[in-house]
Scaffold this motif. Structure first.
Motif, mmCIF file in Angstrom:
data_model
loop_
_atom_site.group_PDB
_atom_site.id
_atom_site.type_symbol
_atom_site.label_atom_id
_atom_site.label_comp_id
_atom_site.label_asym_id
_atom_site.label_seq_id
_atom_site.Cartn_x
_atom_site.Cartn_y
_atom_site.Cartn_z
ATOM 1 N N GLN A 17 -7.193 61.624 -101.248
ATOM 2 C CA GLN A 17 -7.004 62.267 -102.545
ATOM 3 C C GLN A 17 -6.425 61.300 -103.586
ATOM 4 N N LEU A 182 -7.574 48.157 -109.604
ATOM 5 C CA LEU A 182 -8.357 49.364 -109.329
ATOM 6 C C LEU A 182 -8.955 49.915 -110.626
ATOM 7 N N ARG A 183 -8.121 49.999 -111.666
ATOM 8 C CA ARG A 183 -8.609 50.510 -112.957
ATOM 9 C C ARG A 183 -9.746 49.644 -113.484
ATOM 10 N N ARG A 186 -12.963 50.152 -111.615
ATOM 11 C CA ARG A 186 -13.583 51.435 -111.945
ATOM 12 C C ARG A 186 -14.181 51.423 -113.353
ATOM 13 N N LYS A 208 -1.992 55.377 -121.795
ATOM 14 C CA LYS A 208 -2.306 54.465 -120.697
ATOM 15 C C LYS A 208 -3.590 54.853 -119.974
ATOM 16 N N LYS A 209 -4.252 55.866 -120.516
ATOM 17 C CA LYS A 209 -5.513 56.298 -119.901
ATOM 18 C C LYS A 209 -6.696 55.678 -120.638
ATOM 19 N N ILE A 210 -7.803 55.570 -119.924
ATOM 20 C CA ILE A 210 -9.044 55.106 -120.551
ATOM 21 C C ILE A 210 -10.037 56.258 -120.460
ATOM 22 N N LYS A 211 -10.578 56.608 -121.609
ATOM 23 C CA LYS A 211 -11.556 57.696 -121.602
ATOM 24 C C LYS A 211 -12.943 57.142 -121.949
ATOM 25 N N TYR A 212 -13.910 57.502 -121.118
ATOM 26 C CA TYR A 212 -15.293 57.122 -121.393
ATOM 27 C C TYR A 212 -16.074 58.375 -121.745
ATOM 28 N N LEU A 214 -19.926 59.389 -122.043
ATOM 29 C CA LEU A 214 -21.300 58.942 -121.800
ATOM 30 C C LEU A 214 -22.251 59.990 -122.371
ATOM 31 N N ILE B 7 -21.071 63.241 -120.440
ATOM 32 C CA ILE B 7 -20.140 63.150 -119.310
ATOM 33 C C ILE B 7 -18.895 62.412 -119.792
ATOM 34 N N GLU B 8 -17.765 63.056 -119.613
ATOM 35 C CA GLU B 8 -16.503 62.400 -119.973
ATOM 36 C C GLU B 8 -15.796 61.977 -118.693
ATOM 37 N N ILE B 9 -15.378 60.755 -118.650
ATOM 38 C CA ILE B 9 -14.661 60.262 -117.469
ATOM 39 C C ILE B 9 -13.337 59.671 -117.929
ATOM 40 N N ILE B 10 -12.275 60.140 -117.315
ATOM 41 C CA ILE B 10 -10.961 59.585 -117.657
ATOM 42 C C ILE B 10 -10.430 58.807 -116.462
ATOM 43 N N ILE B 11 -10.051 57.576 -116.708
ATOM 44 C CA ILE B 11 -9.418 56.772 -115.663
ATOM 45 C C ILE B 11 -7.931 56.732 -115.985
ATOM 46 N N ASN B 12 -7.143 57.326 -115.104
ATOM 47 C CA ASN B 12 -5.703 57.430 -115.340
ATOM 48 C C ASN B 12 -4.991 56.120 -115.024
ATOM 49 N N GLU B 13 -3.733 56.082 -115.396
ATOM 50 C CA GLU B 13 -2.941 54.862 -115.217
ATOM 51 C C GLU B 13 -2.918 54.413 -113.751
ATOM 52 N N GLY B 15 -5.214 54.844 -111.616
ATOM 53 C CA GLY B 15 -6.568 54.574 -111.116
ATOM 54 C C GLY B 15 -7.323 55.829 -110.706
ATOM 55 N N THR B 16 -6.637 56.977 -110.649
ATOM 56 C CA THR B 16 -7.343 58.213 -110.311
ATOM 57 C C THR B 16 -8.255 58.605 -111.484
ATOM 58 N N MET B 17 -9.220 59.444 -111.197
ATOM 59 C CA MET B 17 -10.180 59.787 -112.240
ATOM 60 C C MET B 17 -10.390 61.295 -112.343
ATOM 61 N N GLN B 68 -8.818 62.233 -107.658
ATOM 62 C CA GLN B 68 -9.666 61.089 -107.448
ATOM 63 C C GLN B 68 -11.103 61.466 -107.676
#
Lengths: 218, 74
Positions: A17, A182-183, A186, A208-212, A214, B7-13, B15-17, B68
């Motif tokens: 998880q 890891l970030r 990804r 501190k988050k990255i939002k994509y 698409l 599609i929205e994808i968030i990569i958290n600090e 590394g979880t998504m 994740q």
């Protein structure tokens, strides 16, 4: 030689998880579950021994040496490249795109249902819980030391404070570096695959988050 | 007019998504997420939000939110 006719060999893989990224946390989580890491790297065994040897009953000079040793070992462990970890329960942790997945090989008759799926799920759940609790434990340990230093409660000599800080820095840097790797893995993956699939990609930094986002017209 | 697939994808600090998908029907959405994120996470184990199970109405939308994993539309 045993006859393999009618049998197939499968690998079952499951994600935890949370991303499994830190070897020290993996090492302690496995210990907590009573599972052996087969042929664990010597630096991890040394780190574990050094960590356990750190007691308040040690003389200051001795403790400073232990702390420096710990900091060095953390840095050594950080650069270890371990693509696969074999466990005593037959499971394997395999490095994949910035974190470890957990899996097990099985040999079943063609057409037969997987025998190990439930076993892996159960282990992943247990490992996940152990990993999370060790992560918190390690974090709290460092935070408490830091708090005692900052508040003056620990009444340590300047040299020892320095050694504590060096150890804490090395541990925190190691974790931050693993998370950053890891970030980045990804992010790169989302960008590359998204583009290949014909999506227009917008990238946004939210704290501190990255939002994509698409977007594609089907 | 075709619906735009988003599609929205968030990569958290840490590394979880998490992800959100709009304009993509449930199973196709799962397939699409599998293509994009399958190599990173176990999309099949995603925790699906309630929208996934609701009957579709107009634009199909849905999402999953978990540490994740990533999920799909309805």
């Amino acid at each position: 030689m045993p006859c393999n006719r009618g049998y197939i060999t499968n690998w079952n893989w499951t994600e935890a998880q949370r991303p499994i990224i830190d070897l020290r946390t993996v090492y302690l989580a496995l210990k907590k579950l009573g599972i052996m890491w087969n042929e664990a790297p010597q630096s991890l065994n040394n780190w574990h021994a050094a960590r356990n040897s750190l007691t308040s009953s040690q003389k200051v000079a001795q403790r400073i040496i232990s702390l420096s040793r710990l900091a060095n070992l953390v840095n050594e462990i950080q650069i270890l490249n371990i693509p696969q970890i074999t466990l005593s329960n037959g499971m394997i942790l395999s490095w994949r795109n910035g974190s470890y997945s957990i899996g097990k090989q099985e040999r079943i008759r063609s057409g037969q249902q997987t025998q190990t799926g439930a076993e892996i799920s159960q282990f992943v759940t247990n490992f996940d819980a152990a990993y999370a609790s060790i992560e918190i434990e390690m974090q709290n340990e460092l935070d408490n030391i830091l708090e005692d230093i900052e508040s003056g409660k620990s009444q340590l000599a300047a040299e020892e404070i320095e050694a504590h800080r060096a150890r804490i820095d090395s541990e925190k840097n190691a974790l931050n570096k693993s998370r950053q790797q890891l970030r980045e893995t990804r992010m790169k993956h989302v960008e590359t695959v998204g583009e290949t699939l014909g999506y227009a990609i917008r990238k946004q930094r939210i704290g501190k988050k990255i939002k994509y986002v698409l977007v594609r017209n089907p | 007019m075709c619906n735009v697939e988003t599609i929205e994808i968030i990569i958290n600090e840490d590394g979880t998504m998490t992800s959100d998908a709009t304009g993509i029907a449930g199973e196709i959405c799962e397939e699409e997420l599998q293509k994009i994120l399958g190599a990173l996470t176990d999309v099949n184990n995603a925790v699906l939000r309630t929208e996934y199970h609701e009957p579709s109405a107009g634009i199909k939308a849905g999402s999953a939110k978990t540490h994740q994993q990533v999920g799909a539309g309805d």
